[in-house]
Design a protein around this motif. Structure first.
Motif, PDB file in Angstrom:
ATOM      1  N   ALA A  95      40.767  17.488 -24.378  1.00  0.00           N
ATOM      2  CA  ALA A  95      40.721  16.178 -25.021  1.00  0.00           C
ATOM      3  C   ALA A  95      39.722  16.140 -26.173  1.00  0.00           C
ATOM      4  N   GLY A  96      39.000  17.233 -26.366  1.00  0.00           N
ATOM      5  CA  GLY A  96      38.041  17.307 -27.475  1.00  0.00           C
ATOM      6  C   GLY A  96      36.672  16.772 -27.141  1.00  0.00           C
ATOM      7  N   LEU A  97      36.382  16.573 -25.863  1.00  0.00           N
ATOM      8  CA  LEU A  97      35.083  16.051 -25.438  1.00  0.00           C
ATOM      9  C   LEU A  97      34.099  17.191 -25.222  1.00  0.00           C
ATOM     10  N   GLN A  98      32.827  16.924 -25.528  1.00  0.00           N
ATOM     11  CA  GLN A  98      31.773  17.870 -25.195  1.00  0.00           C
ATOM     12  C   GLN A  98      31.462  17.728 -23.707  1.00  0.00           C
ATOM     13  N   VAL A  99      31.504  18.816 -22.978  1.00  0.00           N
ATOM     14  CA  VAL A  99      31.309  18.758 -21.533  1.00  0.00           C
ATOM     15  C   VAL A  99      30.333  19.851 -21.113  1.00  0.00           C
ATOM     16  N   SER A 100      29.469  19.505 -20.165  1.00  0.00           N
ATOM     17  CA  SER A 100      28.485  20.450 -19.631  1.00  0.00           C
ATOM     18  C   SER A 100      28.432  20.342 -18.126  1.00  0.00           C
ATOM     19  N   ILE A 101      28.079  21.440 -17.489  1.00  0.00           N
ATOM     20  CA  ILE A 101      27.854  21.467 -16.043  1.00  0.00           C
ATOM     21  C   ILE A 101      26.357  21.638 -15.823  1.00  0.00           C
ATOM     22  N   TYR A 102      25.766  20.694 -15.117  1.00  0.00           N
ATOM     23  CA  TYR A 102      24.328  20.703 -14.849  1.00  0.00           C
ATOM     24  C   TYR A 102      24.072  21.032 -13.373  1.00  0.00           C
ATOM     25  N   ASN A 103      22.902  21.623 -13.140  1.00  0.00           N
ATOM     26  CA  ASN A 103      22.352  21.761 -11.782  1.00  0.00           C
ATOM     27  C   ASN A 103      23.189  22.668 -10.880  1.00  0.00           C
ATOM     28  N   HIS A 104      23.840  23.663 -11.454  1.00  0.00           N
ATOM     29  CA  HIS A 104      24.609  24.634 -10.678  1.00  0.00           C
ATOM     30  C   HIS A 104      24.160  26.046 -11.062  1.00  0.00           C
ATOM     31  N   PRO A 105      23.822  26.903 -10.086  1.00  0.00           N
ATOM     32  CA  PRO A 105      23.586  28.307 -10.420  1.00  0.00           C
ATOM     33  C   PRO A 105      24.906  28.978 -10.797  1.00  0.00           C
ATOM     34  N   LEU A 106      24.834  29.974 -11.662  1.00  0.00           N
ATOM     35  CA  LEU A 106      26.051  30.622 -12.154  1.00  0.00           C
ATOM     36  C   LEU A 106      26.866  31.264 -11.043  1.00  0.00           C
ATOM     37  N   LYS A 131      21.065  25.125 -18.428  1.00  0.00           N
ATOM     38  CA  LYS A 131      19.799  25.161 -17.678  1.00  0.00           C
ATOM     39  C   LYS A 131      19.171  23.773 -17.790  1.00  0.00           C
ATOM     40  N   SER A 132      19.471  22.919 -16.849  1.00  0.00           N
ATOM     41  CA  SER A 132      19.148  21.499 -16.973  1.00  0.00           C
ATOM     42  C   SER A 132      18.050  21.018 -16.047  1.00  0.00           C
ATOM     43  N   ILE A 133      17.695  21.789 -15.040  1.00  0.00           N
ATOM     44  CA  ILE A 133      16.710  21.326 -14.061  1.00  0.00           C
ATOM     45  C   ILE A 133      15.315  21.361 -14.682  1.00  0.00           C
ATOM     46  N   SER A 134      14.577  20.275 -14.543  1.00  0.00           N
ATOM     47  CA  SER A 134      13.226  20.186 -15.099  1.00  0.00           C
ATOM     48  C   SER A 134      12.384  21.364 -14.629  1.00  0.00           C
ATOM     49  N   ASP A 135      11.523  21.877 -15.524  1.00  0.00           N
ATOM     50  CA  ASP A 135      10.780  23.098 -15.210  1.00  0.00           C
ATOM     51  C   ASP A 135       9.938  22.972 -13.954  1.00  0.00           C
ATOM     52  N   TRP A 136       9.435  21.758 -13.673  1.00  0.00           N
ATOM     53  CA  TRP A 136       8.566  21.596 -12.510  1.00  0.00           C
ATOM     54  C   TRP A 136       9.353  21.430 -11.208  1.00  0.00           C
ATOM     55  N   SER A 184      19.895  33.068 -18.048  1.00  0.00           N
ATOM     56  CA  SER A 184      20.870  32.062 -18.459  1.00  0.00           C
ATOM     57  C   SER A 184      21.307  31.158 -17.315  1.00  0.00           C
ATOM     58  N   CYS A 185      20.836  31.435 -16.105  1.00  0.00           N
ATOM     59  CA  CYS A 185      21.242  30.662 -14.925  1.00  0.00           C
ATOM     60  C   CYS A 185      20.415  29.389 -14.797  1.00  0.00           C
ATOM     61  N   GLY A 186      21.068  28.311 -14.372  1.00  0.00           N
ATOM     62  CA  GLY A 186      20.375  27.037 -14.190  1.00  0.00           C
ATOM     63  C   GLY A 186      19.430  27.011 -13.013  1.00  0.00           C
ATOM     64  N   GLY A 187      19.582  27.919 -12.067  1.00  0.00           N
ATOM     65  CA  GLY A 187      18.684  27.956 -10.917  1.00  0.00           C
ATOM     66  C   GLY A 187      18.951  26.844  -9.931  1.00  0.00           C
ATOM     67  N   PHE A 188      17.896  26.474  -9.176  1.00  0.00           N
ATOM     68  CA  PHE A 188      18.037  25.529  -8.072  1.00  0.00           C
ATOM     69  C   PHE A 188      16.935  24.480  -8.129  1.00  0.00           C
ATOM     70  N   PHE A 189      17.251  23.289  -7.616  1.00  0.00           N
ATOM     71  CA  PHE A 189      16.204  22.315  -7.346  1.00  0.00           C
ATOM     72  C   PHE A 189      15.322  22.839  -6.207  1.00  0.00           C
TER      73      PHE A 189
END
Length: 384
Positions: free
Chosen positions: A319-330, A343-348, A364-369
């Motif tokens: 549909a032409g929308l910008q889409v991102s996946i947050y808070n998921h490890p690869l 990589k969206s999880i706050s550094d702390w 490049s992985c978002g890691g975990f809460f």
């Protein structure tokens, strides 16, 4: 987090300033003399004489008989503080709190704990109380923040409930930090009032984004998740009003056991009805606050909704929308979704588990809460 002044925290050398105050950390005492009344001198190597005029003094270690008007010993846990950071000192409660870190990309300011939603998975459960002091303090902090800061976040509670004071906050950010992006987390309901949305648009902030959650294409399901009747209608009208006023909007969808099944239908709803939004964020669950309390009702392994997530991303992208996946490890996402992962999880809050050792994709992985220790996917495995 506020660290106590008692062991192992700060030890006051005097208490001539009983009221809480904020100040910017300074490590070079010989510059910007006119700013000293708003700054706190951090002394890593105490000398026999220290310059006067600073709001307070932080010493890296105790020094006997050093005459300071407001001197404190910095606890080891806060030795990360550097020049340009902003802190709050509370001499009565005997605490020190870091409010802003110049080197961090995850500076977020809480402006209220009040909210008109009561989300099942809220990581910051709302409280009904007068917390206007949070905004009072932030108004002092903003002029001390480095103008080179890339982005700051505003969160609650619900910032929209602040009404005119929220607008004043955005204006203040625009004035003091004209090159800093501002990302506001809001449920959008307050902007169902067209005049409020228009007033925000008139500020003409050059880089403002409103992050607004929508949890289903069905009104009754969204209202159930946020525990507020009529919230879906107000949220959608708020989004429409904001876009009409020229304000950028990010849709946020938190994936959990109450929402994952209709991800494809949600994506089709957005593609048909909200094609004008600026970004869509599909987000993993943070097991804090109510989400931790309700984790038996909310937790679902990301491996079990890969198909629905992939379908939703495909629909939104086509549909032409910008889409991102947050808070998921690869490692819990199919390879086709890796280009959308952020990589969206706050550094702390961000951690990695022992299973991640040797992983070639960690950078490049978002890691975990940090809260993921309560529940985590059975699919965690390193790329080797």
């Amino acid at each position: 987090m506020a660290l106590p002044l008692s062991s192992p925290g700060l030890r006051p050398l005097s208490e001539s300033s009983p009221r809480p105050f904020v100040g910017r950390i300074r490590e070079t005492p010989d510059t910007d003399v006119t700013e000293r009344d708003r700054e706190i001198l951090l002394v890593r190597e105490p000398a026999a004489y220290l310059p006067h005029g600073f709001r307070a003094y932080l010493l890296s270690r105790p020094v006997v008989d050093l005459p300071l008007p407001d001197g404190y010993v910095l606890p080891p846990e806060m030795h990360y503080l550097v020049e340009g950071d902003v802190v709050r000192v509370d001499p009565v409660r005997r605490t020190l709190t870091a409010l802003y870190r110049r080197a961090s990309h995850s500076n977020t300011f809480l402006v209220t704990e009040r909210c008109d939603n009561y989300c099942l998975m809220c990581s910051q459960p709302p409280r009904k109380q007068d917390d206007s002091w949070l905004l009072d303090e932030l108004e002092e902090v903003i002029p001390l923040v480095s103008p080179e800061t890339r982005e700051v976040g505003i969160t609650g509670g619900e910032p929209g409930l602040l009404g005119g004071r929220f607008l004043q906050l955005v204006e203040r950010l625009h004035h003091h930090l004209p090159r800093t992006a501002v990302h506001v987390l809001s449920n959008g309901r307050s902007f169902s009032e067209p005049a409020f949305a228009r007033d925000l648009g008139r500020i003409r902030h050059p880089d403002l984004m409103m992050g607004i959650p929508l949890y289903s294409d069905l009104p009754e399901e969204h209202d159930h998740v946020v525990q507020a009747h009529g919230a879906f209608d107000e949220t959608v009208r708020g989004i429409l009003n904001l876009k009409r006023a020229g304000v950028r909007v990010e849709l946020r969808f938190v994936i959990h056991a109450q929402t994952w099944a209709r991800l494809p239908e949600f994506a089709r709803f957005v593609a048909r009805n909200l094609l004008f939004v600026d970004h869509v964020a599909l987000m993993g669950l943070e097991l804090m606050g109510f989400a931790k309390t309700n984790h038996q009702r909310l937790w679902v392994d990301p491996l079990d909704y890969q198909q629905q997530l992939a379908s939703a991303v495909q629909t939104l992208e086509l549909a032409g929308l910008q889409v991102s996946i947050y808070n998921h490890p690869l490692c819990v996402l199919p390879a086709s979704l890796h280009p959308f992962s952020r990589k969206s999880i706050s550094d702390w809050k961000n951690i990695y588990f022992p299973e991640c050792g040797g992983c070639t994709q960690m950078e490049s992985c978002g890691g975990f809460f940090a809260s993921s220790t309560l529940k985590r996917s059975r699919g965690i495995a390193p790329f080797l």
